[in-house]
Design a protein around this motif. Structure first.
Motif, mmCIF file in Angstrom:
data_model
loop_
_atom_site.group_PDB
_atom_site.id
_atom_site.type_symbol
_atom_site.label_atom_id
_atom_site.label_comp_id
_atom_site.label_asym_id
_atom_site.label_seq_id
_atom_site.Cartn_x
_atom_site.Cartn_y
_atom_site.Cartn_z
ATOM 1 N N PHE A 176 35.235 53.108 31.931
ATOM 2 C CA PHE A 176 35.842 52.311 33.008
ATOM 3 C C PHE A 176 37.341 52.138 32.783
ATOM 4 O O PHE A 176 38.129 52.186 33.734
ATOM 5 N N GLN B 152 38.944 55.551 33.593
ATOM 6 C CA GLN B 152 39.077 55.753 35.034
ATOM 7 C C GLN B 152 40.207 54.902 35.604
ATOM 8 O O GLN B 152 40.942 55.336 36.502
ATOM 9 N N ILE C 96 33.175 47.091 36.216
ATOM 10 C CA ILE C 96 32.847 48.023 35.129
ATOM 11 C C ILE C 96 31.890 49.099 35.618
ATOM 12 O O ILE C 96 32.058 50.287 35.320
ATOM 13 N N LEU D 268 33.836 51.559 38.116
ATOM 14 C CA LEU D 268 34.794 52.440 37.439
ATOM 15 C C LEU D 268 34.079 53.457 36.551
ATOM 16 O O LEU D 268 34.483 54.622 36.470
ATOM 17 N N THR D 269 33.000 53.037 35.899
ATOM 18 C CA THR D 269 32.234 53.973 35.065
ATOM 19 C C THR D 269 31.595 55.055 35.926
ATOM 20 O O THR D 269 31.612 56.243 35.580
#
Length: 258
Positions: A88, A91, A149, A152-153
């Motif tokens: 995350f 990114q 999180i 973004l992951t």
């Protein structure tokens, strides 16, 4: 104590004369709001932690970490990828507002504010309630952090080129080949900047393929040099047609020792 008057004992009311058993406080008058830390709460924490620990151990046994080739500091095309729990942040640094000249914002300010908020949450929301709906600040902040999180992951996994990552880290058998660096073909190879991708020994690096034992004919090599193939863009060769023909002939004859 006075001479001839005997001894007198003074008691301390803070010290109980009889030792009482260590019985936890009765929390029945506060149902669902509080409980004894030991053993009730701590035992639950240990049980949950043990379940997750055993799960991670089983996962590492079933799917061991993949190995890559030996690190090559001269390979500038290698793109490192952090472990899954840092994807995350990886990114986040891809976005315009958090990369380049604003790298400090993505690397320090945004994560610092997020983790600082987590540290300050117990001091900001100090209510006795344990139900999430009655603690809007803590619940909202944790849901926002969790959603960020996860998003973004997911974006990092979905946009990453896994095929290229597998190729660049693949363990390859070393090719034993004699390179005549005084040959005209090798001089043209260096002159046109092919060394940066395929290395001094023409055996490739990372996702860049080896030019040894290609099995290609000179005209096929010349076509790839002009039109490109795979990760190699077209127009990489900047020399004349005569130089291209000599380079293609040179590459097509490269063979490793058997």
């Amino acid at each position: 104590m006075h001479r001839g008057k005997g001894m007198k004992f003074v008691g301390d009311s803070r010290i109980p004369a009889e030792r009482k058993p260590n019985i936890p406080k009765d929390y029945s008058e506060y149902p669902g709001k509080t409980e004894a830390f030991w053993p009730n709460f701590l035992l639950k924490e240990w049980m949950v932690g043990a379940v997750f620990l055993i799960g991670f151990l089983c996962l590492t046994v079933a799917h061991p970490s993949p190995l890559e080739r030996v690190a090559d500091p001269t390979d500038t095309n290698y793109i490192p990828l952090p472990d899954w729990y840092f994807l995350f942040l990886y990114q986040l640094l891809k976005y315009t507002y958090a990369s380049g000249p604003y790298n400090v914002i993505g690397a320090f300010i945004i994560p610092g504010l997020a983790f600082g908020g987590l540290l300050l949450a117990p001091f900001i929301d100090r209510g006795p309630e344990r139900r999430p709906l009655k603690r809007p600040f803590a619940t909202g902040f944790m849901l926002l952090a969790l959603a960020s999180i996860i998003f973004l992951t997911w974006e990092s996994v979905a946009t990453h080129d896994w095929e290229a990552a597998k190729a660049q880290g693949e363990i390859k058998e070393e090719v034993d080949v004699e390179i005549d660096k005084n040959a005209e073909g090798y001089q043209l190879y260096q002159k046109n900047g092919c060394v940066g991708c395929h290395g001094d020994t023409l055996t490739g690096s990372g996702a860049n393929p080896s030019l040894v034992d290609t099995g290609l004919k000179p005209e096929e090599v010349a076509k790839i040099a002009k039109e490109g193939r795979g990760a190699m863009p077209p127009g990489m060769f900047k020399g004349t047609d005569e130089e291209l023909a000599k380079l293609a002939e040179y590459i097509s004859t490269l063979e490793s020792k058997k």
